[in-house]
Design a protein around this motif. Sequence first.
Motif, mmCIF file in Angstrom:
data_model
loop_
_atom_site.group_PDB
_atom_site.id
_atom_site.type_symbol
_atom_site.label_atom_id
_atom_site.label_comp_id
_atom_site.label_asym_id
_atom_site.label_seq_id
_atom_site.Cartn_x
_atom_site.Cartn_y
_atom_site.Cartn_z
ATOM 1 N N SER A 62 32.039 1.113 13.703
ATOM 2 C CA SER A 62 32.531 0.348 14.656
ATOM 3 C C SER A 62 31.906 -1.007 14.843
ATOM 4 C CB SER A 62 32.507 1.218 15.936
ATOM 5 O OG SER A 62 33.324 2.223 16.166
ATOM 6 N N ILE A 63 30.720 -0.932 14.657
ATOM 7 C CA ILE A 63 29.970 -2.296 14.601
ATOM 8 C C ILE A 63 30.637 -3.309 13.495
ATOM 9 C CG2 ILE A 63 27.884 -3.519 14.077
ATOM 10 C CD1 ILE A 63 26.317 -1.174 15.556
ATOM 11 N N ILE A 64 30.745 -2.547 12.426
ATOM 12 C CA ILE A 64 31.221 -3.436 11.161
ATOM 13 C C ILE A 64 32.886 -4.042 11.683
ATOM 14 C CG2 ILE A 64 32.265 -2.928 8.806
ATOM 15 C CD1 ILE A 64 29.621 -1.079 8.377
ATOM 16 N N LEU A 65 33.578 -3.293 12.052
ATOM 17 C CA LEU A 65 35.007 -3.552 12.395
ATOM 18 C C LEU A 65 35.093 -4.674 13.624
ATOM 19 C CD1 LEU A 65 36.687 -0.111 12.665
ATOM 20 C CD2 LEU A 65 36.382 -1.700 10.691
ATOM 21 N N CYS A 66 33.970 -4.334 14.454
ATOM 22 C CA CYS A 66 34.046 -5.601 15.550
ATOM 23 C C CYS A 66 33.591 -6.986 14.991
ATOM 24 C CB CYS A 66 33.019 -5.283 16.654
ATOM 25 S SG CYS A 66 33.659 -4.082 17.405
ATOM 26 N N GLU A 67 32.661 -7.019 13.866
ATOM 27 C CA GLU A 67 32.189 -8.027 13.415
ATOM 28 C C GLU A 67 33.152 -8.616 12.381
ATOM 29 O OE1 GLU A 67 27.406 -7.027 13.128
ATOM 30 O OE2 GLU A 67 28.799 -6.655 11.293
ATOM 31 N N ALA A 68 34.055 -7.897 11.703
ATOM 32 C CA ALA A 68 34.867 -8.362 10.805
ATOM 33 C C ALA A 68 36.090 -9.136 11.861
ATOM 34 C CB ALA A 68 35.544 -7.301 10.202
ATOM 35 N N ALA A 69 36.172 -8.646 13.230
ATOM 36 C CA ALA A 69 37.408 -9.262 13.994
ATOM 37 C C ALA A 69 36.636 -10.606 14.717
ATOM 38 C CB ALA A 69 37.506 -8.166 15.205
ATOM 39 N N GLY A 70 35.530 -10.783 14.313
ATOM 40 C CA GLY A 70 34.977 -12.189 14.724
ATOM 41 C C GLY A 70 34.024 -12.065 16.166
ATOM 42 N N TYR A 71 33.709 -10.917 16.245
ATOM 43 C CA TYR A 71 32.671 -10.821 17.579
ATOM 44 C C TYR A 71 31.276 -11.070 17.031
ATOM 45 C CZ TYR A 71 36.669 -8.880 20.150
ATOM 46 O OH TYR A 71 37.895 -9.017 20.741
ATOM 47 N N ASP A 72 30.678 -12.171 17.627
ATOM 48 C CA ASP A 72 29.448 -12.471 17.042
ATOM 49 C C ASP A 72 28.231 -11.970 17.663
ATOM 50 O OD1 ASP A 72 29.261 -13.970 19.575
ATOM 51 O OD2 ASP A 72 30.384 -15.550 18.442
ATOM 52 N N THR A 73 28.610 -11.060 19.102
ATOM 53 C CA THR A 73 27.413 -10.545 19.729
ATOM 54 C C THR A 73 28.051 -9.004 19.924
ATOM 55 O OG1 THR A 73 27.043 -12.531 20.763
ATOM 56 C CG2 THR A 73 25.863 -10.737 21.652
ATOM 57 N N ILE A 74 27.127 -8.027 19.637
ATOM 58 C CA ILE A 74 27.671 -6.778 19.812
ATOM 59 C C ILE A 74 26.611 -6.198 20.763
ATOM 60 C CG2 ILE A 74 28.227 -4.552 18.839
ATOM 61 C CD1 ILE A 74 29.828 -6.954 17.462
ATOM 62 N N LEU A 75 27.062 -5.328 21.719
ATOM 63 C CA LEU A 75 26.238 -4.874 22.883
ATOM 64 C C LEU A 75 26.439 -3.373 22.685
ATOM 65 C CD1 LEU A 75 26.818 -7.379 25.964
ATOM 66 C CD2 LEU A 75 25.298 -7.531 23.954
ATOM 67 N N ILE A 76 25.482 -2.412 22.524
ATOM 68 C CA ILE A 76 25.681 -1.182 22.512
ATOM 69 C C ILE A 76 25.016 -0.553 23.593
ATOM 70 C CG2 ILE A 76 25.325 0.928 20.782
ATOM 71 C CD1 ILE A 76 25.181 -1.073 18.506
ATOM 72 N N GLU A 77 25.762 0.216 24.498
ATOM 73 C CA GLU A 77 25.023 0.913 25.679
ATOM 74 C C GLU A 77 24.805 2.431 25.292
ATOM 75 O OE1 GLU A 77 26.161 2.301 29.981
ATOM 76 O OE2 GLU A 77 27.607 1.263 29.135
ATOM 77 N N THR A 78 23.854 3.074 25.466
ATOM 78 C CA THR A 78 23.525 4.170 25.207
ATOM 79 C C THR A 78 23.629 5.268 26.295
ATOM 80 O OG1 THR A 78 21.170 4.521 25.779
ATOM 81 C CG2 THR A 78 21.441 3.553 23.770
ATOM 82 N N VAL A 79 23.800 6.457 26.152
ATOM 83 C CA VAL A 79 24.175 7.394 27.051
ATOM 84 C C VAL A 79 22.567 7.219 28.022
ATOM 85 C CG1 VAL A 79 24.410 9.812 27.644
ATOM 86 C CG2 VAL A 79 25.378 8.735 25.791
ATOM 87 N N GLY A 80 21.611 7.125 27.493
ATOM 88 C CA GLY A 80 20.349 7.062 28.261
ATOM 89 C C GLY A 80 19.631 8.318 28.324
ATOM 90 N N VAL A 81 20.236 9.293 27.372
ATOM 91 C CA VAL A 81 19.459 10.826 27.469
ATOM 92 C C VAL A 81 19.505 11.246 26.057
ATOM 93 C CG1 VAL A 81 20.233 11.537 29.912
ATOM 94 C CG2 VAL A 81 21.839 11.727 27.958
ATOM 95 N N GLY A 82 18.527 12.242 25.747
ATOM 96 C CA GLY A 82 18.399 12.798 24.436
ATOM 97 C C GLY A 82 17.986 11.977 23.348
ATOM 98 N N GLN A 83 18.744 11.998 22.035
ATOM 99 C CA GLN A 83 18.220 11.125 21.005
ATOM 100 C C GLN A 83 19.071 9.868 20.922
ATOM 101 O OE1 GLN A 83 18.648 14.702 18.476
ATOM 102 N NE2 GLN A 83 16.709 14.034 17.459
ATOM 103 N N SER A 84 19.685 9.444 21.843
ATOM 104 C CA SER A 84 20.616 8.258 21.690
ATOM 105 C C SER A 84 19.804 6.932 21.602
ATOM 106 C CB SER A 84 21.473 8.214 22.717
ATOM 107 O OG SER A 84 20.922 8.210 24.117
ATOM 108 N N GLU A 85 18.549 7.050 22.244
ATOM 109 C CA GLU A 85 17.808 5.789 21.984
ATOM 110 C C GLU A 85 17.234 5.478 20.421
ATOM 111 O OE1 GLU A 85 17.263 8.060 24.267
ATOM 112 O OE2 GLU A 85 17.604 6.996 26.340
#
Length: 346
Positions: free
Chosen positions: A156-179
Amino acid sequence: MTNSKNIGPENISKIKSFRRTIPSSAALIQGILTGNRSSLARAITMVESTNPKHLSISNEIIEACLPHSGKSIRLGITGVPGVGKSTFIEALGTRLTSLGKKVAVLAVDPSSTVSKGSILGDKTRMPELVKNDNAFIRPSPSSSSLGGVARKTRESIILCEAAGYDTILIETVGVGQSETAVHSMVDFFLLLKITGAGDELQGIKRGIMEMADAIVINKADGQNIKQVDLARLVFTKALHLYPPKENNWVPPVISCSSLTHDGITEIWEMIQHYITDNQESSYFYTHRKSQNKYWLLQTIEEHLQRQFYQNNKVKHTIEQMIQEVIDGKISPFSAADKLIQLSKEK
């Protein structure tokens, strides 16, 4: 925003028909490269889909978008539930769009272990950002994949970058192995904390502290400011107990208020300083290359696992093997070896 009262039954029928139609990969690629948010959203849906029919389409889209990706700054934001991640992301995203940035937010929503469903309410928690033409918010269910981010967020990061988004913010669930999963796909990893949730030292876990490039104490407003100042001292001292990072960066501890936006500008300036330093030292690029290698190996493991469980011979035998292991007739290791050999048979 379109007023639903002005949409007649005929138009509603057309919209529903459009949504049911699976667009071609060429149409989605063209839409993404021209910055069409609808095409981007539908392409991400294809990427997230477990339907085998969508796999070839999503692979074509990713391959076509790959040459147009890699030019963004990728930020991972984590913290326990209730720390205010969505409010913080809206404050930071609003600041970035005011500076002319195009911001994509990939927010992972926890899935129920019982119903497997997700509320996907991140858009409702970011009411201002969701209306911003320079922002794209995509909530996705965590499912069962490493806390929810490892499996499809990378694509999804690749697709957003190709669409012209220059800053990608990824929010984790905050539990488990997501970090751990998010840390392996971002350029900067931010740990969000709050005070008043018990002993501050209880929140200091070695793994997450070692991964963090900065600690931000949120909700520094009202009567909470004194507690925030105390927490800053505690976390700053704790950081000195850990070995230096590979790039010699010393993670700062910063406070902010997502409600009043105090400290948001300073946080962005700190992130920019970090990125610039790493680009000048080439660490930024070597780090991304190591991430690409990591995700290659992860994808191989995922594909092998999927092929194993989809093998018809394995499907017909695995339950029997499980029962024999439960009954103590065969060891788990011998059973696994037999099933693997079975999966290799023509």
